[in-house]
Design a protein around this motif. Structure first.
Motif, PDB file in Angstrom:
ATOM      1  N   LEU A  19      36.626  46.600  23.086  1.00 44.49           N
ATOM      2  CA  LEU A  19      36.250  45.221  23.394  1.00 44.49           C
ATOM      3  C   LEU A  19      36.504  44.984  24.881  1.00 44.49           C
ATOM      4  CD1 LEU A  19      35.538  42.276  22.453  1.00 44.49           C
ATOM      5  CD2 LEU A  19      37.992  41.970  22.071  1.00 44.49           C
ATOM      6  N   PHE A  20      35.491  44.494  25.567  1.00 45.89           N
ATOM      7  CA  PHE A  20      35.570  44.253  27.006  1.00 45.89           C
ATOM      8  C   PHE A  20      35.148  42.811  27.255  1.00 45.89           C
ATOM      9  CE2 PHE A  20      34.504  48.557  25.983  1.00 45.89           C
ATOM     10  CZ  PHE A  20      35.359  49.319  26.754  1.00 45.89           C
ATOM     11  N   GLN A  21      35.981  42.040  27.958  1.00 46.72           N
ATOM     12  CA  GLN A  21      35.666  40.648  28.213  1.00 46.72           C
ATOM     13  C   GLN A  21      35.784  40.371  29.707  1.00 46.72           C
ATOM     14  OE1 GLN A  21      38.430  39.249  25.002  1.00 46.72           O
ATOM     15  NE2 GLN A  21      36.616  38.109  24.369  1.00 46.72           N
ATOM     16  N   PHE A  22      34.895  39.506  30.207  1.00 49.39           N
ATOM     17  CA  PHE A  22      34.788  39.263  31.640  1.00 49.39           C
ATOM     18  C   PHE A  22      34.701  37.776  31.942  1.00 49.39           C
ATOM     19  CE2 PHE A  22      32.685  43.158  30.400  1.00 49.39           C
ATOM     20  CZ  PHE A  22      33.238  44.104  31.236  1.00 49.39           C
ATOM     21  N   ASP A  23      35.437  37.347  32.960  1.00 52.81           N
ATOM     22  CA  ASP A  23      35.295  36.018  33.537  1.00 52.81           C
ATOM     23  C   ASP A  23      34.463  36.218  34.799  1.00 52.81           C
ATOM     24  OD1 ASP A  23      35.479  33.552  34.747  1.00 52.81           O
ATOM     25  OD2 ASP A  23      37.618  33.707  35.185  1.00 52.81           O
ATOM     26  N   THR A  24      33.193  35.880  34.734  1.00 52.56           N
ATOM     27  CA  THR A  24      32.281  36.178  35.841  1.00 52.56           C
ATOM     28  C   THR A  24      32.224  35.090  36.901  1.00 52.56           C
ATOM     29  OG1 THR A  24      30.404  35.252  34.640  1.00 52.56           O
ATOM     30  CG2 THR A  24      30.816  37.612  34.383  1.00 52.56           C
ATOM     31  N   ASP A  25      32.768  33.891  36.592  1.00 53.28           N
ATOM     32  CA  ASP A  25      32.672  32.805  37.571  1.00 53.28           C
ATOM     33  C   ASP A  25      34.035  32.317  38.071  1.00 53.28           C
ATOM     34  OD1 ASP A  25      33.572  31.426  35.360  1.00 53.28           O
ATOM     35  OD2 ASP A  25      31.768  30.205  35.141  1.00 53.28           O
ATOM     36  N   GLY A  26      35.117  32.986  37.681  1.00 54.42           N
ATOM     37  CA  GLY A  26      36.433  32.674  38.217  1.00 54.42           C
ATOM     38  C   GLY A  26      37.090  31.425  37.671  1.00 54.42           C
ATOM     39  N   ASP A  27      36.593  30.889  36.528  1.00 56.84           N
ATOM     40  CA  ASP A  27      37.196  29.676  35.984  1.00 56.84           C
ATOM     41  C   ASP A  27      38.337  29.960  35.002  1.00 56.84           C
ATOM     42  OD1 ASP A  27      35.857  30.563  33.717  1.00 56.84           O
ATOM     43  OD2 ASP A  27      34.726  28.707  33.423  1.00 56.84           O
ATOM     44  N   GLY A  28      38.652  31.239  34.788  1.00 57.19           N
ATOM     45  CA  GLY A  28      39.748  31.607  33.898  1.00 57.19           C
ATOM     46  C   GLY A  28      39.360  31.723  32.441  1.00 57.19           C
ATOM     47  N   LYS A  29      38.080  31.535  32.108  1.00 53.16           N
ATOM     48  CA  LYS A  29      37.604  31.624  30.729  1.00 53.16           C
ATOM     49  C   LYS A  29      36.610  32.769  30.599  1.00 53.16           C
ATOM     50  CE  LYS A  29      38.055  26.675  30.066  1.00 53.16           C
ATOM     51  NZ  LYS A  29      37.336  25.430  29.819  1.00 53.16           N
ATOM     52  N   VAL A  30      36.571  33.379  29.416  1.00 56.52           N
ATOM     53  CA  VAL A  30      35.651  34.491  29.167  1.00 56.52           C
ATOM     54  C   VAL A  30      34.207  33.997  29.189  1.00 56.52           C
ATOM     55  CG1 VAL A  30      34.924  36.223  27.477  1.00 56.52           C
ATOM     56  CG2 VAL A  30      37.359  35.750  27.811  1.00 56.52           C
ATOM     57  N   ASP A  31      33.371  34.699  29.965  1.00 61.86           N
ATOM     58  CA  ASP A  31      31.949  34.367  30.052  1.00 61.86           C
ATOM     59  C   ASP A  31      31.079  35.391  29.326  1.00 61.86           C
ATOM     60  OD1 ASP A  31      32.309  32.099  31.814  1.00 61.86           O
ATOM     61  OD2 ASP A  31      32.804  33.565  33.345  1.00 61.86           O
ATOM     62  N   VAL A  32      31.508  36.649  29.303  1.00 63.24           N
ATOM     63  CA  VAL A  32      30.731  37.714  28.674  1.00 63.24           C
ATOM     64  C   VAL A  32      31.667  38.603  27.867  1.00 63.24           C
ATOM     65  CG1 VAL A  32      29.254  39.736  29.074  1.00 63.24           C
ATOM     66  CG2 VAL A  32      29.030  37.737  30.546  1.00 63.24           C
ATOM     67  N   ARG A  87      44.409  44.404  31.993  1.00 56.76           N
ATOM     68  CA  ARG A  87      43.994  43.097  32.513  1.00 56.76           C
ATOM     69  C   ARG A  87      43.817  43.287  34.003  1.00 56.76           C
ATOM     70  NH1 ARG A  87      45.718  37.678  30.480  1.00 56.76           N
ATOM     71  NH2 ARG A  87      46.048  37.919  28.254  1.00 56.76           N
ATOM     72  N   ALA A  88      42.778  42.707  34.562  1.00 57.93           N
ATOM     73  CA  ALA A  88      42.553  42.874  35.999  1.00 57.93           C
ATOM     74  C   ALA A  88      42.162  41.544  36.629  1.00 57.93           C
ATOM     75  CB  ALA A  88      41.458  43.905  36.255  1.00 57.93           C
ATOM     76  N   ASP A  89      42.695  41.310  37.818  1.00 54.69           N
ATOM     77  CA  ASP A  89      42.325  40.167  38.637  1.00 54.69           C
ATOM     78  C   ASP A  89      41.428  40.708  39.740  1.00 54.69           C
ATOM     79  OD1 ASP A  89      44.226  37.949  40.848  1.00 54.69           O
ATOM     80  OD2 ASP A  89      42.133  37.947  40.258  1.00 54.69           O
ATOM     81  N   THR A  90      40.131  40.667  39.534  1.00 54.01           N
ATOM     82  CA  THR A  90      39.199  41.310  40.464  1.00 54.01           C
ATOM     83  C   THR A  90      38.945  40.519  41.737  1.00 54.01           C
ATOM     84  OG1 THR A  90      37.283  40.375  39.325  1.00 54.01           O
ATOM     85  CG2 THR A  90      38.043  42.554  38.607  1.00 54.01           C
ATOM     86  N   ASN A  91      39.144  39.199  41.700  1.00 53.29           N
ATOM     87  CA  ASN A  91      38.883  38.400  42.901  1.00 53.29           C
ATOM     88  C   ASN A  91      40.168  37.901  43.561  1.00 53.29           C
ATOM     89  OD1 ASN A  91      39.624  36.469  41.066  1.00 53.29           O
ATOM     90  ND2 ASN A  91      37.743  35.269  41.220  1.00 53.29           N
ATOM     91  N   ASN A  92      41.319  38.400  43.095  1.00 52.68           N
ATOM     92  CA  ASN A  92      42.622  38.129  43.708  1.00 52.68           C
ATOM     93  C   ASN A  92      42.971  36.639  43.773  1.00 52.68           C
ATOM     94  OD1 ASN A  92      44.969  39.240  44.657  1.00 52.68           O
ATOM     95  ND2 ASN A  92      44.350  39.182  46.798  1.00 52.68           N
ATOM     96  N   ASP A  93      42.597  35.891  42.698  1.00 51.45           N
ATOM     97  CA  ASP A  93      42.941  34.471  42.655  1.00 51.45           C
ATOM     98  C   ASP A  93      44.148  34.196  41.765  1.00 51.45           C
ATOM     99  OD1 ASP A  93      41.928  34.785  40.101  1.00 51.45           O
ATOM    100  OD2 ASP A  93      40.461  33.160  40.256  1.00 51.45           O
ATOM    101  N   GLY A  94      44.781  35.260  41.242  1.00 48.90           N
ATOM    102  CA  GLY A  94      45.954  35.102  40.398  1.00 48.90           C
ATOM    103  C   GLY A  94      45.649  34.914  38.927  1.00 48.90           C
ATOM    104  N   ARG A  95      44.358  34.909  38.556  1.00 44.06           N
ATOM    105  CA  ARG A  95      43.962  34.768  37.150  1.00 44.06           C
ATOM    106  C   ARG A  95      43.223  36.027  36.710  1.00 44.06           C
ATOM    107  NH1 ARG A  95      41.204  28.898  37.198  1.00 44.06           N
ATOM    108  NH2 ARG A  95      40.049  29.955  38.824  1.00 44.06           N
TER     109      ARG A  95
END
Length: 98
Positions: free
Chosen positions: A53-66, A29-37
Motif C-alpha cells: 500500500l502506497f499513499q501520497f500527499d501530492t499538494d502538501g496539505d497533510g492529507k492523502v490524495d492518492v 514515511r517520507a517528508d519529500t518537500n521538507n515542510d515537517g509533514r
C-alpha cells in the motif's frame, strides 16, 4: 499481457480498495518537500514485511490524495484511487528542523 491499473477519479474518503490484509505496518514515511509533514507512506498490510500500500500527499496539505495498492506484490499497482483508499494513516505532529 499486463492489465492496466484500475483508476477511480474523484473518489472520496469513503471509496475503498482491497489490500492484502487489515494491518497497517508503516515501513517508510517520507517528508519529500521538507515542510515537517509526511508526504509519502509505504505500508505492509499483511505482515509479510513487503510493501503493498502506497499513499501520497501530492499538494502538501497533510492529507492523502492518492492511494496505490499492489495486491500481488509484483511491483505494478493493481488499483489507484483518488483519496485515502479507506486505510488513512495516523497523522504525526509536525517535526522541528534544527
Amino acid at each position: 499481457m499486463s492489465q492496466a491499473p484500475e483508476t477511480v477519479d474523484g473518489a472520496g474518503a469513503e471509496e475503498t480498495v482491497e489490500t492484502r490484509g487489515d494491518e497497517r505496518v508503516e515501513l517508510l514515511r517520507a517528508d519529500t518537500n521538507n515542510d515537517g509533514r509526511t508526504d509519502v507512506w509505504v505500508v505492509d498490510t499483511d505482515g509479510d514485511g513487503k510493501a503493498d500500500l502506497f499513499q501520497f500527499d501530492t499538494d502538501g496539505d497533510g492529507k492523502v490524495d492518492v492511494t496505490m495498492v499492489d495486491i500481488d506484490e509484483d511491483g505494478q499497482p493493481d488499483a489507484v484511487v483518488d483519496g485515502d483508499g479507506g486505510l488513512p494513516p495516523k497523522q504525526l505532529p509536525p517535526t522541528v528542523q534544527v
